[in-house]
Scaffold this motif. Structure first.
Motif, PDB file in Angstrom:
ATOM      1  N   ALA A  11       8.255   1.608   5.418  1.00 10.46           N
ATOM      2  CA  ALA A  11       9.466   2.483   4.810  1.00 10.46           C
ATOM      3  C   ALA A  11       8.920   3.477   3.935  1.00 10.46           C
ATOM      4  CB  ALA A  11       9.771   1.468   3.908  1.00 10.46           C
ATOM      5  N   GLN A  12       9.888   3.860   3.186  1.00 13.17           N
ATOM      6  CA  GLN A  12       9.368   5.829   3.346  1.00 13.17           C
ATOM      7  C   GLN A  12       8.963   5.215   1.832  1.00 13.17           C
ATOM      8  OE1 GLN A  12       9.571   8.740   5.006  1.00 13.17           O
ATOM      9  NE2 GLN A  12      10.182   7.770   6.713  1.00 13.17           N
ATOM     10  N   THR A  13       9.649   4.542   1.368  1.00  9.92           N
ATOM     11  CA  THR A  13       9.485   4.684  -0.258  1.00  9.92           C
ATOM     12  C   THR A  13       9.163   2.799  -1.044  1.00  9.92           C
ATOM     13  OG1 THR A  13      11.762   3.833  -0.768  1.00  9.92           O
ATOM     14  CG2 THR A  13      11.061   5.715  -1.101  1.00  9.92           C
ATOM     15  N   GLY A  44       2.696  10.317   5.392  1.00  8.34           N
ATOM     16  CA  GLY A  44       2.606   8.251   5.115  1.00  8.34           C
ATOM     17  C   GLY A  44       3.612   7.569   4.984  1.00  8.34           C
ATOM     18  N   ARG A  45       3.580   6.707   4.950  1.00  7.77           N
ATOM     19  CA  ARG A  45       5.111   5.365   4.439  1.00  7.77           C
ATOM     20  C   ARG A  45       3.821   4.009   3.876  1.00  7.77           C
ATOM     21  NH1 ARG A  45       8.634   4.249   9.233  1.00  7.77           N
ATOM     22  NH2 ARG A  45       6.533   3.564  10.371  1.00  7.77           N
ATOM     23  N   THR A  99       0.828  -1.249   0.587  1.00 11.10           N
ATOM     24  CA  THR A  99       0.354  -0.337   0.587  1.00 11.10           C
ATOM     25  C   THR A  99       1.188   1.285   0.280  1.00 11.10           C
ATOM     26  OG1 THR A  99      -1.766  -1.084   1.167  1.00 11.10           O
ATOM     27  CG2 THR A  99      -1.605   1.111   1.443  1.00 11.10           C
ATOM     28  N   PRO A 100       0.726   2.581  -1.180  1.00 12.37           N
ATOM     29  CA  PRO A 100       1.787   3.092  -1.016  1.00 12.37           C
ATOM     30  C   PRO A 100       0.420   4.293   0.013  1.00 12.37           C
ATOM     31  CG  PRO A 100      -0.270   3.534  -2.725  1.00 12.37           C
ATOM     32  CD  PRO A 100      -0.349   1.969  -2.070  1.00 12.37           C
ATOM     33  N   PRO A 101       1.536   5.547   0.303  1.00 12.10           N
ATOM     34  CA  PRO A 101       0.586   6.703   1.327  1.00 12.10           C
ATOM     35  C   PRO A 101       0.050   6.796   1.085  1.00 12.10           C
ATOM     36  CG  PRO A 101       3.121   7.367   0.657  1.00 12.10           C
ATOM     37  CD  PRO A 101       2.982   6.027   0.011  1.00 12.10           C
ATOM     38  N   ALA A 102      -0.807   6.957   2.003  1.00  8.91           N
ATOM     39  CA  ALA A 102      -1.759   7.594   2.002  1.00  8.91           C
ATOM     40  C   ALA A 102      -2.001   9.308   2.260  1.00  8.91           C
ATOM     41  CB  ALA A 102      -3.155   7.384   3.382  1.00  8.91           C
TER      42      ALA A 102
END
Length: 440
Positions: A112-114, A93-94, A86-89
């Protein structure tokens, strides 16, 4: 090794000419002095030789190869991974997903950040052998420490490990060393450097060795390594020379004990504070100070024995003081009560579940230490800590001929060698001289 000749042989191998032309096979083995090659393993052997030669000739770069392998692993993970990535909202987010943790058998949230960094984290779950290539000495320490936390009841032990690592190993040449490529020479060099640079005693070095040895022993059990490199490490520099301990510093001699008992009696008569009787009683019990202050009346199991089942402990992480339902060695024991000890116990009111109480609350180990410090201050002498009471007890029993194994049982030691470290001469110089005169 000639790379072109190797590639030619690889071409022959791909056409299965080795199996139909045995002389070619023997030519290969003879040309490259390979005694380990057989008709059964020549495929793998030649592959290894080609790779080694390619790296040696600069045709292949190890870093580039590892990057290519890593990218393929990540592409494979995207196909295999059954949980949504899931990408950050929002901007803060992360990236996140879920994995099944083999150790706990539960789902674990990974963030994680990316996306790239998240896939890097997933690699260690799907391809642990790839993670091992990146595992550093520091990474191993953190993993081992987490493991230790699950198998010890003592948070103080964990804190001591953290303190020793921070003081001696943090920032050292070992921290970034890859575990899979542990340099035994560097390991030995660093261990010797620590002893020399910090002027360590043998005992203090053993505290550091316990950490490193434990880490590598854990690595062997986890199949990261086949053997523990610490087994080969030798210390060549000299340890710090320690002043040998004597009865003068480790025990209260006959005269000192007589004066201290007089002081304790005076203070108890003056204050009625049972802490003074606690100190006096312990010269007849030899308990650890934490065991002494955790005694309950229910432990007075019969007229001649005390049942030692618990102790006061201090959590060094939170600084919280509590009573634990176990002793230091996790073994209960019965301590004999001599007539003098029984007489002291009978003087204490049974107003609480604990034997030693002040103002309705259990006395603490620190209060025992404070009594000894105030006495030393009043006398103008160096204080002797509460553990010296235990050594005085053991030494007095030994001086009176009590068998060593009996002393060991009373102290709650597992090994007789530990008990021997508690035995000193508790007599005054005059008493010692008189005893020697009679003996000789």
């Amino acid at each position: 090794m000639d790379f072109r000749r190797l590639m030619a042989l690889r071409l022959l191998m791909s056409k299965h000419l080795f199996s139909s032309h045995p002389r070619l096979f023997h030519l290969y083995a003879k040309s490259f002095r390979r005694k380990d090659v057989t008709t059964l393993n020549y495929n793998e052997i030649v592959r290894q030789d080609i790779l080694q030669c390619a790296f040696g000739e600069g045709i292949l770069d190890l870093g580039s190869v590892l990057n290519m392998v890593m990218e393929r692993k990540k592409a494979k993970i995207k196909k295999l991974h059954s949980y949504a990535i899931t990408p950050p909202a929002n901007d803060k987010g992360r990236w996140q997903t879920w994995v099944m943790d083999e150790k706990s058998g539960k789902l674990k949230n990974v963030k994680a950040q990316t996306e790239e960094q998240l896939l890097d984290k997933l690699v260690k779950y799907y391809f642990p052998e790839m993670n091992l290539e990146k595992l550093t000495f520091h990474d191993l320490y953190e993993e081992w420490l987490e493991f230790k936390k699950t198998i010890t009841n003592s948070p103080n032990t964990i804190k001591r490990h953290m303190q020793h690592y921070k003081r001696y190993l943090e920032g050292s040449a070992l921290e970034t060393m890859k575990v899979a490529r542990t340099d035994e020479i560097l390991l030995e060099k660093e261990c010797n450097r620590l002893v020399k640079e910090y002027n360590l005693s043998r005992k203090e070095y053993c505290n550091i060795k316990t950490i490193i040895n434990g880490m590598y022993a854990y690595a062997v059990r986890r199949k990261y390594l086949s053997e523990n490199p610490m087994d080969k490490v030798k210390i060549y520099v000299k340890y710090k020379q320690m002043v040998k301990k004597t009865g003068k510093t480790e025990t209260y001699n006959t005269e000192e004990l007589r004066e201290l008992n007089r002081y304790l009696e005076e203070k108890y008569a003056e204050t009625g504070d049972s802490v003074f009787l606690a100190v006096k009683l312990n010269f007849l019990l030899g308990l650890r100070v934490g065991e002494l202050v955790a005694l309950k009346w229910e432990d007075y199991s019969d007229i001649n024995h005390l049942h030692i089942v618990r102790e006061e402990i201090r959590d060094q992480l939170t600084n919280e003081v509590m009573v634990a339902d176990h002793t230091k060695t996790n073994c209960d024991r019965y301590v004999a009560l001599v007539p003098k000890a029984i007489a002291l116990l009978q003087r204490i009111p049974r107003d609480d579940e604990y034997i030693f109480v002040r103002n309705g609350e259990r006395i603490r180990a620190r209060q025992i230490v404070y009594v000894l410090e105030k006495y030393a201050e009043r006398k103008g002498i160096a204080p002797k800590r509460s553990h010296k009471i235990r050594k005085t007890y053991a030494s007095n029993l030994d001086a009176k001929g009590v068998p060593l194994d009996c002393i060991r049982e009373q102290l709650g030691h597992s090994n007789l060698s530990t008990t021997l470290g508690y035995i000193y001469n508790p007599l005054t110089e005059k008493e010692t001289y008189e005893l020697m005169s009679k003996a000789l």
